[in-house]
Enzyme design. Structure first.
Site, short mmCIF file in Angstrom:
data_model
loop_
_atom_site.label_atom_id
_atom_site.label_comp_id
_atom_site.label_asym_id
_atom_site.label_seq_id
_atom_site.Cartn_x
_atom_site.Cartn_y
_atom_site.Cartn_z
N ASP A 30 0.85 -1.13 0.04
CA ASP A 30 0.03 0.06 0.23
C ASP A 30 0.93 1.23 -0.14
OD1 ASP A 30 -2.11 -1.64 0.17
OD2 ASP A 30 -2.53 -1.27 2.43
N ASP A 60 -13.48 -5.04 -1.70
CA ASP A 60 -13.43 -4.74 -0.32
C ASP A 60 -14.63 -5.01 0.39
OD1 ASP A 60 -10.79 -4.21 -0.41
OD2 ASP A 60 -11.35 -2.01 -1.07
#
Length: 529
Positions: A228, A384
């Site tokens: 990330d 997600d």
């Protein structure tokens, strides 16, 4: 003179970097006449057969390329570079290939296989070739939905085969013309060695050099490292990690290292792929996102396994009122070194519109546009979801599972709600219907996260993963929750997903990639060494 036929399809930067890393210089083909001046010609490519042939015709390359091949001059085709040598492809009926090798390219049977064939597999070398000198059965990286079938008509071209459902041609050669279905520039040391043989013009090899056998080839499970990436409060681009997507610690953005350095470390430690998720605020203008593009460019100089980039893959209008399509954005990422792009929130909005139309495709989505040009294998959908508990399946229209971990009020059922905006907003779409719709729209892979498991170290959510795995025929990557080596073996055994991804435990060196692979090997799970 080594010449690269870069006709604008996919990531050729990594191939160019691999050639330079091997100590060779390369010249780009810029006009049709350059093809006949080449001393050694490389034709790479990923994507759709029809789009590739259309570009070759539009650039005026087809005639000179056929003349070059007819003269039996040194040639290496990669992926589409192999498929284009055939007469045509089921992918684009009516579009003629170069016609050098008899036969049609056929689609894999998705009724019992995950398609695309995406990941690491062996090749079975069946006759001597300088290309495979020193090959000792190492796994090589494939990513394709269509394959060339061995037949009596192409027997004189047959160099190597690979098993995926049934044998297909993974390498062909006749005289000085050769082509491979796998990507040597993405296949680590084994692929770079093969590439070096072609570049150097090595002429001697024997079957003993190759180390072939008649054994079946075996498809490997993948272990993926995820980074990330965002700017911290000082404006530096860093790798971070959140728990339930909160990346701050003591008020500061958690800094776990520099993106390029970490990616190189994971490559050296044996990661089968590296994924970058761009979670920084300037995703609103992704083509102006020079720091992230530079990360890709620099990483592709050092990392010779597949790279995926996610974040901002959508259409947008910049601050000057100039509009860009999702295809424009994806193209820039591919040209900067990405092999696949990952679409998150925009996929949810796309599926909402798709469902409103009754499941009709209209060609307007990023998924459809990118898949049409670059192929399904270039499009990853990042989902997600979070659990929503219900008393009974009838309490919701969504796909539910009977869960072994009841809800806060003892609810025995749950559905998996898709979220957007980094998990901050839930939508009326569940993970199963999203995955199925995205597959129909042309996506080639699912990256399945879990907000509930993220950062917990409690293991992957098998109930979520199993539900999605059973609903689609494209590959699925399990993500979120890994805390120990056992979790990787458990998710492969319980759900049969093609890959498992982790981030924080790798960044913090809590669980080394080598330890994961060693444990998987001990459990009898096929992996790349």
């Amino acid at each position: 003179m080594i010449s690269l036929l870069d006709y604008g399809a996919g990531n050729v930067r990594s191939l160019r970097n691999a050639i330079q890393a091997l100590g060779f210089s390369i010249t780009d083909i810029e006009k049709p006449s350059d093809i006949l001046k080449a001393e050694r010609l490389i034709f790479p490519g990923v994507g759709a057969f029809g789009a590739a042939m259309e570009r070759l015709h539009r650039l005026g390359y087809v005639g000179p390329l056929k003349e070059y091949l007819a003269a039996d001059r040194p040639f290496l085709g990669i992926c589409i570079g192999l498929q284009s040598l055939f007469e045509g492809s089921e992918e684009c009926p009516g579009v003629e290939g170069l016609g050098l090798i008899p036969g049609q390219i056929r689609r894999f049977d998705a009724s019992h296989l995950s398609v695309p064939h995406m990941g690491w597999n062996d090749v079975r070398v069946e006759r001597p070739s300088p290309l495979f000198a020193g090959y000792a059965g190492e796994k090589l990286y494939f990513v394709h939905s269509y394959r060339a079938e061995p037949s009596p008509e192409n027997a004189d071209w047959r160099l190597a085969t690979t098993d995926y459902g049934a044998p297909f041609l993974s390498a062909v050669q006749r005289g000085q013309i050769a082509a491979v279905q796998f990507h040597p520039e993405k296949s680590g040391a084994a692929g770079l060695r093969l590439l070096r043989h072609f570049l150097a013009g090595d002429e001697a090899a024997s079957m003993s050099d190759v180390g072939v056998s008649g054994a079946d080839t075996r498809f490997a499970k993948r272990v993926i490292a995820c980074l990330d990436v965002r700017t911290n409060d000082a404006g530096d681009l860093v790798v971070t990690k959140g728990d339930q997507y909160d990346v701050r610690e003591a008020g500061e953005v958690r800094n776990l290292g520099k993106p390029v350095e970490l990616a190189q470390r994971y490559y050296e430690e044996g990661a089968d792929e590296v994924t970058f998720l761009n979670i920084t605020a300037f995703r609103d203008f992704p083509l102006a996102d020079q720091p992230m593009l530079e990360v890709l460019r620099r990483t592709s100089e050092r990392v010779f396994v597949p790279l995926t980039i996610g974040g901002g893959i959508r259409s947008f209008t910049d601050a000057n009122g100039v509009s860009y399509s999702a295809l424009d954005v994806a193209d820039e990422y591919f040209r900067s070194g990405a092999d696949k792009v990952s679409i998150g929130s925009d996929a949810v909005y796309t599926v909402e519109r798709y469902l409103e139309r009754g499941g009709a495709k209209d060609g307007s989505s990023a998924i459809e546009q990118i898949s049409e040009v670059y192929g399904a294998q270039a499009v990853v959908i990042s989902i997600d979801p979070r659990r929503v508990y219900v008393e009974t399946p009838e309490a919701t229209r969504h796909f539910t599972v009977e869960t072994a971990t009841p809800g806060p009020n003892g609810e025995r059922y749950c559905w998996f709600q898709c979220t957007v905006k980094g998990g901050r907003e839930g939508r009326d779409v569940d993970a199963v219907e999203l995955a199925k719709a995205c597959q129909d729209l042309g996506a080639g892979e699912i990256l399945l996260n879990s907000i509930d498991r993220d950062g917990t170290g409690a293991g992957f959510d098998h109930e979520l993963i199993g539900a999605v795995r059973a609903a689609v025929s494209i590959p699925v990557i399990a993500s979120s929750g890994a805390g120990c080596v056992e979790h990787f073996a458990e998710v492969f055994a319980a759900t049969d997903v093609e890959a498992a991804l982790a981030a924080g435990i790798f960044h913090r060196r809590e669980v080394p990639i080598e330890a994961v692979k060693s444990y998987l090997r001990e459990q009898g799970i096929e992996i790349r060494a």
